[in-house]
Design a protein around this motif. Structure first.
Motif, PDB file in Angstrom:
ATOM      1  N   GLU A 143       1.682   5.047 -11.066  1.00  0.00           N
ATOM      2  CA  GLU A 143       0.908   4.291 -12.054  1.00  0.00           C
ATOM      3  C   GLU A 143       0.997   4.918 -13.444  1.00  0.00           C
ATOM      4  O   GLU A 143       1.031   4.202 -14.451  1.00  0.00           O
TER       5      GLU A 143
ATOM      6  N   GLN B 252       0.296   7.942  -0.406  1.00  0.00           N
ATOM      7  CA  GLN B 252      -0.886   7.391  -1.086  1.00  0.00           C
ATOM      8  C   GLN B 252      -1.107   8.101  -2.419  1.00  0.00           C
ATOM      9  O   GLN B 252      -1.423   7.481  -3.431  1.00  0.00           O
TER      10      GLN B 252
ATOM     11  N   MET C  46       1.036   9.297  -4.350  1.00  0.00           N
ATOM     12  CA  MET C  46       2.049   8.955  -5.350  1.00  0.00           C
ATOM     13  C   MET C  46       1.579   7.820  -6.258  1.00  0.00           C
ATOM     14  O   MET C  46       2.130   7.609  -7.329  1.00  0.00           O
TER      15      MET C  46
ATOM     16  N   LEU D 175       2.015   4.531  -6.053  1.00  0.00           N
ATOM     17  CA  LEU D 175       3.153   3.681  -6.343  1.00  0.00           C
ATOM     18  C   LEU D 175       2.715   2.295  -6.809  1.00  0.00           C
ATOM     19  O   LEU D 175       1.557   1.914  -6.653  1.00  0.00           O
ATOM     20  N   VAL D 176       3.664   1.565  -7.356  1.00  0.00           N
ATOM     21  CA  VAL D 176       3.369   0.266  -7.952  1.00  0.00           C
ATOM     22  C   VAL D 176       4.246  -0.812  -7.317  1.00  0.00           C
ATOM     23  O   VAL D 176       5.413  -0.586  -7.023  1.00  0.00           O
ATOM     24  N   ALA D 177       3.677  -1.994  -7.113  1.00  0.00           N
ATOM     25  CA  ALA D 177       4.431  -3.142  -6.596  1.00  0.00           C
ATOM     26  C   ALA D 177       4.542  -4.200  -7.692  1.00  0.00           C
ATOM     27  O   ALA D 177       3.716  -4.260  -8.607  1.00  0.00           O
TER      28      ALA D 177
ATOM     29  N   TYR E 127       2.282  -6.254 -12.303  1.00  0.00           N
ATOM     30  CA  TYR E 127       2.320  -4.977 -11.606  1.00  0.00           C
ATOM     31  C   TYR E 127       1.005  -4.814 -10.850  1.00  0.00           C
ATOM     32  O   TYR E 127      -0.074  -4.979 -11.408  1.00  0.00           O
ATOM     33  N   ARG E 128       1.142  -4.464  -9.570  1.00  0.00           N
ATOM     34  CA  ARG E 128      -0.051  -4.298  -8.736  1.00  0.00           C
ATOM     35  C   ARG E 128      -0.105  -2.887  -8.170  1.00  0.00           C
ATOM     36  O   ARG E 128       0.904  -2.349  -7.685  1.00  0.00           O
ATOM     37  N   ALA E 129      -1.291  -2.297  -8.231  1.00  0.00           N
ATOM     38  CA  ALA E 129      -1.495  -1.022  -7.553  1.00  0.00           C
ATOM     39  C   ALA E 129      -1.419  -1.269  -6.054  1.00  0.00           C
ATOM     40  O   ALA E 129      -1.545  -2.406  -5.593  1.00  0.00           O
ATOM     41  N   LEU E 130      -1.175  -0.208  -5.293  1.00  0.00           N
ATOM     42  CA  LEU E 130      -1.183  -0.345  -3.833  1.00  0.00           C
ATOM     43  C   LEU E 130      -2.580  -0.042  -3.311  1.00  0.00           C
ATOM     44  O   LEU E 130      -3.239   0.889  -3.780  1.00  0.00           O
ATOM     45  N   GLY E 131      -3.015  -0.842  -2.347  1.00  0.00           N
ATOM     46  CA  GLY E 131      -4.330  -0.664  -1.757  1.00  0.00           C
ATOM     47  C   GLY E 131      -4.280   0.224  -0.531  1.00  0.00           C
ATOM     48  O   GLY E 131      -3.351   1.005  -0.332  1.00  0.00           O
ATOM     49  N   LYS E 132      -5.249   0.028   0.349  1.00  0.00           N
ATOM     50  CA  LYS E 132      -5.377   0.920   1.500  1.00  0.00           C
ATOM     51  C   LYS E 132      -4.363   0.583   2.587  1.00  0.00           C
ATOM     52  O   LYS E 132      -3.784  -0.506   2.628  1.00  0.00           O
ATOM     53  N   GLU E 133      -4.173   1.551   3.480  1.00  0.00           N
ATOM     54  CA  GLU E 133      -3.303   1.348   4.635  1.00  0.00           C
ATOM     55  C   GLU E 133      -4.021   0.447   5.642  1.00  0.00           C
ATOM     56  O   GLU E 133      -5.163   0.716   6.013  1.00  0.00           O
TER      57      GLU E 133
END
Lengths: 231, 231
Positions: free
Chosen positions: A84, A169, A171, A173-175, A181-187
């Protein structure tokens, strides 16, 4: 529910989420000793893994891009994952051309020698990068498809846990989803969780093991369970 | 920060996040009138967009997979996006083979005719799907790479806003990160936001416009701004 509940929007690149990465490349290795040809960064979302063995990925680049010649000339590039905190710089790299500016220098970023490569720079600020050698280039239309073998992968030391596993987690990372651009959420699961034992589920997805939907899905998974069920 | 702060982990498929989708395929169109050859679903994370014009994507499939023959025989497939509620079923499709089971039937899923295709089924429960026609198949190693043209895209009506835009947040899509499924988090930027005006930023990223990091990045963006700055 039938097909009438869908609306056709025409042929468009609607696959998502995709990665969004910074690809590092250079014409030659002169930059490593202060030479004139500066290394470059290009923002790529048209990328994906295409083979497990050998490990390969692809990137798609428009022939008119400044980086296209660097890629075809050197036959190498790095794929630098984006956290991010790198997002703003990455977006700028996607709207500016290396013909006009020193992207590394202007954005306060630093090129470094990449493991396994002689020419392409890796991005020091990246959480991880993949060193890639071009094996084939295929003309598709607006873009050329570069098929490359991944010759090594390097991960920032700070992301390793004591047991040697990597904390993705952390890191951040971005999608990329249709221009956003979206942050990554929980597993919310892991590959094979639909046939995992209750013990494994409880250990790896503690919050979900008590979740009604997961338990319901797990019951239907048990009905389908076979000893040799591997696809 | 120097290269010593990275650890090499060897050649591996470390690009992420990747999509994770259900690909629909069939040997022929007989299933549409109750015929014997059942349509199939295969879980794919080795996929990506590879061209804008014409719009194209790729999927990678092991030659030994049951679906491989269906793809080469029919020359068609659908890429069905996955919402969180489809995740469990999708994971099961990734560990079971269509040789042994009717994936649609067993998982309570429904095939339907796909816009623009004659043979491959779309997944009724998907939030959206892409209709694809195979243009090239390339042998890479463990996987064959199917390069396909996207001939149409269909999105569930319920995801359209009144103004015709699509609410991708509501789709609750899933990303794949090294064996783990991750929910998507909040929107943290959009393509070109690093050079967008304050007004556009305030409208599209209201929470971020007041964010110190974004404003700091925006100031550095202004220093680089050129009238003809398009890459």
């Amino acid at each position: 529910m039938d097909s009438a509940s869908f609306r056709a929007i025409g042929p468009t690149t609607y696959l998502c989420p995709t990665p969004t990465v910074l690809v590092g490349c250079a014409a030659d290795a002169a930059w490593r000793s202060g030479g004139a040809n500066r290394p470059n960064l290009i923002t790529i979302a048209w990328t994906g893994i295409c083979c497990s063995k050998p490990p390969m990925l692809s990137i798609s680049v428009r022939p008119e891009r400044y980086s296209h010649a660097l890629l075809t000339q050197s036959g190498e590039f790095t794929v630098n994952l984006i956290s991010e905190e790198l997002l703003h710089a990455m977006d700028l790299c996607g709207v500016k051309s290396g013909r006009d500016m020193d992207k590394f220098g202007s954005l306060g970023l630093h090129p470094m020698a990449a493991q396994g490569l002689e020419i392409a720079p890796a991005l020091q600020e990246a959480p991880a990068y993949l060193s890639c050698k071009v094996r084939q280039v295929i003309t598709l239309g607006s873009h050329d498809l570069f098929l490359a073998e991944i010759v090594d992968v390097c991960v920032r030391e700070s992301f390793f846990n004591v047991d040697g596993s990597i904390d993705e987690q952390a890191m951040a990372l971005v999608a990329f989803v249709h221009g956003k651009y979206r942050a990554l959420g929980k597993e919310i699961g892991f590959f094979g969780y639909s046939v995992a034992s209750e013990d494994v589920l409880r250990r790896r997805l503690p919050h979900a093991a008590a979740n009604q939907n997961v338990r319901a899905g797990k019951r239907s998974g048990k009905r389908l369970l076979r000893k040799d069920g591997k696809a």
